[in-house]
Design an enzyme around this catalytic site. Structure first.
Site, short mmCIF file in Angstrom:
data_model
loop_
_atom_site.label_atom_id
_atom_site.label_comp_id
_atom_site.label_asym_id
_atom_site.label_seq_id
_atom_site.Cartn_x
_atom_site.Cartn_y
_atom_site.Cartn_z
N GLU A 149 0.83 -1.20 0.00
CA GLU A 149 0.00 0.00 0.00
C GLU A 149 0.87 1.26 0.00
O GLU A 149 1.84 1.35 0.72
CB GLU A 149 -0.92 0.01 1.22
CG GLU A 149 -1.89 -1.15 1.29
CD GLU A 149 -2.96 -1.10 0.21
OE1 GLU A 149 -3.11 -0.03 -0.43
OE2 GLU A 149 -3.64 -2.11 -0.01
N ARG A 178 -16.94 -1.08 7.45
CA ARG A 178 -18.03 -1.73 6.72
C ARG A 178 -18.70 -2.78 7.60
O ARG A 178 -19.86 -3.13 7.40
CB ARG A 178 -17.50 -2.38 5.44
CG ARG A 178 -16.45 -3.45 5.67
CD ARG A 178 -15.99 -4.11 4.39
NE ARG A 178 -14.99 -5.13 4.64
CZ ARG A 178 -15.26 -6.37 5.04
NH1 ARG A 178 -16.52 -6.75 5.22
NH2 ARG A 178 -14.29 -7.24 5.26
N CYS A 186 -7.24 -2.28 8.60
CA CYS A 186 -5.97 -2.29 7.87
C CYS A 186 -5.46 -0.88 7.63
O CYS A 186 -4.30 -0.56 7.93
CB CYS A 186 -6.14 -3.04 6.54
SG CYS A 186 -6.33 -4.82 6.73
N HIS A 239 -1.39 -5.84 1.80
CA HIS A 239 -2.54 -6.74 1.82
C HIS A 239 -2.20 -8.05 1.11
O HIS A 239 -1.42 -8.06 0.16
CB HIS A 239 -3.73 -6.09 1.10
CG HIS A 239 -4.57 -5.22 1.97
ND1 HIS A 239 -4.68 -3.86 1.77
CD2 HIS A 239 -5.35 -5.51 3.04
CE1 HIS A 239 -5.50 -3.35 2.69
NE2 HIS A 239 -5.91 -4.33 3.46
#
Length: 215
Positions: free
Chosen positions: A78, A88, A141, A165
């Site tokens: 990332e 979420r 994350c 990830h």
């Protein structure tokens, strides 16, 4: 050189998290660097406390946080973390912040100090799919990536850190049709290649190539 590598515990409906399973299987030394492995909770706030304590205890040169990204087909270093929590789903303690800043006195975003392009290229050279990602999401994350960058900004000024990830494991997609997965052995191989690139690029600028992706 010492590198702190962390992996999250299982969360949501999954009973396993490839992040911590892969981290636990890393060699204790990679490319001459000592590897310190730590499991962190998939919990907003708490994960940062565990990592902060580990940084204080181990005084690493680098921190690499590993997390699961279901739906991605490769390992994705990332590039940036944003000052934004928007879960979420709830975390493992039932917390679900919605559109909240992580730190009111933090930057809107922090860029990693890791050579993400060199990492992605090294992972692919090892035969594992990989590309640079420019979104770590808004769940735990991104939260831990941002938190470690905030620590660098405010406290550990010489530390370098970033996040990567990794996809679902095959056993996680049995009831998830058309969802990509990667074996645990490939995860370990890919993370090892990424860490090797970090060591080899220490003190150097990242490579100037196109390593990104649309997602």
């Amino acid at each position: 050189m010492k590198i702190l590598v962390t992996g999250f515990d299982p969360f949501g409906d999954d009973k396993i998290n490839p992040a911590i399973e892969a981290v636990k299987r890393l060699d204790d030394e990679i490319a001459g660097a000592k590897i310190v492995k730590v499991e962190i909770p998939t919990v907003f706030g708490d994960c940062a406390t565990v990592v902060h304590n580990a940084i204080v205890k181990e005084n690493p040169d680098y921190v690499l946080n590993i997390g699961q990204a279901g739906g991605r087909y490769g390992l994705t270093p990332e590039r940036v973390a944003i000052n934004f929590d928007d879960g979420r789903i709830a975390d493992n303690k039932g917390h679900q912040p919605l559109a909240e800043a992580i730190h009111e006195d933090g930057q809107n975003a922090y860029f990693t100090q890791l050579p993400v392009k060199a990492m992605a290229r090294a992972i692919r050279a090892a035969g594992i799919p990989s590309y640079v990602s420019t979104t770590a999401g808004t769940f735990v994350c991104n939260h831990i990536m941002y938190q470690v960058q905030y620590m660098i900004d405010k406290e550990f000024h010489d530390l370098k850190a970033g996040f990567m990830h990794i996809p679902f494991l095959p056993e996680q997609v049995v009831d998830r049709p058309d969802t990509p997965a990667l074996s645990l052995s490939d995860d370990v191989k890919g993370i090892t290649a990424a860490i090797t690139a970090i060591v080899e690029m220490d003190g150097k600028k990242d490579i100037a190539t196109i390593e990104g992706h649309v997602s």
